[in-house]
Design an enzyme around this catalytic site. Sequence first.
Site, short mmCIF file in Angstrom:
data_model
loop_
_atom_site.label_atom_id
_atom_site.label_comp_id
_atom_site.label_asym_id
_atom_site.label_seq_id
_atom_site.Cartn_x
_atom_site.Cartn_y
_atom_site.Cartn_z
N TYR A 1 0.50 -1.53 0.03
CA TYR A 1 0.11 -0.04 -0.11
C TYR A 1 0.88 1.43 -0.04
O TYR A 1 2.36 1.03 0.24
CB TYR A 1 -0.72 0.03 1.12
CG TYR A 1 -0.58 0.36 2.67
CD1 TYR A 1 -0.60 1.61 2.98
CD2 TYR A 1 0.31 -0.58 2.86
CE1 TYR A 1 0.10 1.68 3.96
CE2 TYR A 1 1.02 -0.20 4.74
CZ TYR A 1 0.70 0.87 5.18
OH TYR A 1 1.57 1.00 6.17
N ARG B 1 7.80 4.29 -5.12
CA ARG B 1 7.88 3.15 -4.06
C ARG B 1 7.37 2.09 -4.06
O ARG B 1 7.45 0.44 -3.75
CB ARG B 1 7.85 3.63 -2.36
CG ARG B 1 8.05 2.84 -1.54
CD ARG B 1 8.27 3.41 0.07
NE ARG B 1 6.98 4.20 0.20
CZ ARG B 1 6.53 4.48 1.83
NH1 ARG B 1 7.83 5.65 2.13
NH2 ARG B 1 5.32 5.25 1.25
N LYS C 1 6.34 -2.51 2.25
CA LYS C 1 5.43 -1.41 2.74
C LYS C 1 4.20 -2.70 2.76
O LYS C 1 3.66 -2.04 1.78
CB LYS C 1 5.35 -0.12 1.54
CG LYS C 1 3.71 0.73 3.13
CD LYS C 1 4.74 1.90 2.32
CE LYS C 1 3.06 3.20 3.35
NZ LYS C 1 3.42 3.16 4.20
N GLU D 1 12.49 2.36 14.04
CA GLU D 1 11.56 3.63 13.10
C GLU D 1 10.54 3.32 14.69
O GLU D 1 10.39 2.40 15.40
CB GLU D 1 10.89 3.66 11.70
CG GLU D 1 10.46 1.79 11.88
CD GLU D 1 10.22 1.89 10.46
OE1 GLU D 1 10.54 2.86 9.43
OE2 GLU D 1 9.66 0.22 9.95
#
Length: 286
Positions: free
Chosen positions: A33, A52, A150, A182
Site C-alpha cells: 500500500y 516505492r 510497504k 523507527e
Amino acid sequence: MTRIVYLNGDYLPETEARVSIFDRGFVMADAVYEVTSVLDGRLVDFPGHMARLKRSLGELSIRNPLDDDAYLAAHRRLVEENGITDGMIYLQVSRGNGGDRDFVFPPEDTPPTVVMFTWNKPGMADTPVAQTGLRVISLPDIRWHRRDIKTVQLLYPSMAKMQAKAAGKDDAWLVEDGFVTEGTSNNAYIVKNGTIITRALSNDILHGITRAAVLRMADEAQMKIEERNFTIAEAQDADEAFITSASMFVMPVVEIDDAAVGTGKPGRVAARLREIYLEESRKAAI
C-alpha cells in the site's frame, strides 16, 4: 455525502464496493500500500510514492496492474469526487483472488486487486500537535525483517500504537538489538549539537518518502546529517527528537519513556524542517 472509492477501475459509493473473501490481501496480507497526502487539493510527493509502490510490488513479485498516469488520474478523480482539499488517499494492490485459500501463489495471470479511498482532513498541516509535540514509549521490534517493503502486515505496529495509547502516550519507537529502528508508522530522528541523526536505509526500516524529502531539504538548508543507529538513552539525552511520515509531515517528539527530550518542548530544528517541508511540498505538489 457518500464517499466514492476506487475498485479495479470502477468508482463506487463505499457502501457498494466489494472484494472477494478469497482475495489474498484479506486471507494472507499479500498486498502492498501507499498513502499520499493532499494539500490544497494537490498530491504531495506523488512520484516518490509511485516509485516505492513499484519497488514493493517487485520485491513480492506482484504484477503492477496500472501505469503511473492511470494511478495519477485515479488519485485526482478521487480528490475531485470527494471534495478533498486537505487529506489523504490510500492505495492498496493485492495479489488478487486466487479462487481459494492457498499458500502457493495463484497463476501469474491472476488480476491484482486495486483499491483506493480518501480521508478528508481539513487543516491537517495546521494540527496543534505540532506546537506541543508527541510523547512516545519504546517497545521491542518483533516485526519481520523486510520492513523496507510497504506491506499491509500492520498488526504489530497497530498493537504497539495501542500499547502507547494505553500508557497515555502518543506513539511508540521500536527497538531492535539495542537500537531504535523507527516508529510504528514513521521514521525516527534525534538532534544533537545541531546534527540530525537517523538510522540509515536498509531492510530494517521503511524507506520513507517524507524521510527522503526532509533529508534532501535539510541538506539544501546546510544542516548536518548523520545516518547511523542510536539508542533510546541517546535519544533521551538529545537536544531534540522528531518523526516524519506522509500524514504527519515533520512532528516533534518531546518525551521518550517518561524522560523529557531537551527542554521538553518542540525544538527549533524540527520546527524549521516542518516549515520548509510544508512550503516546498506545496510548491511541488501536483
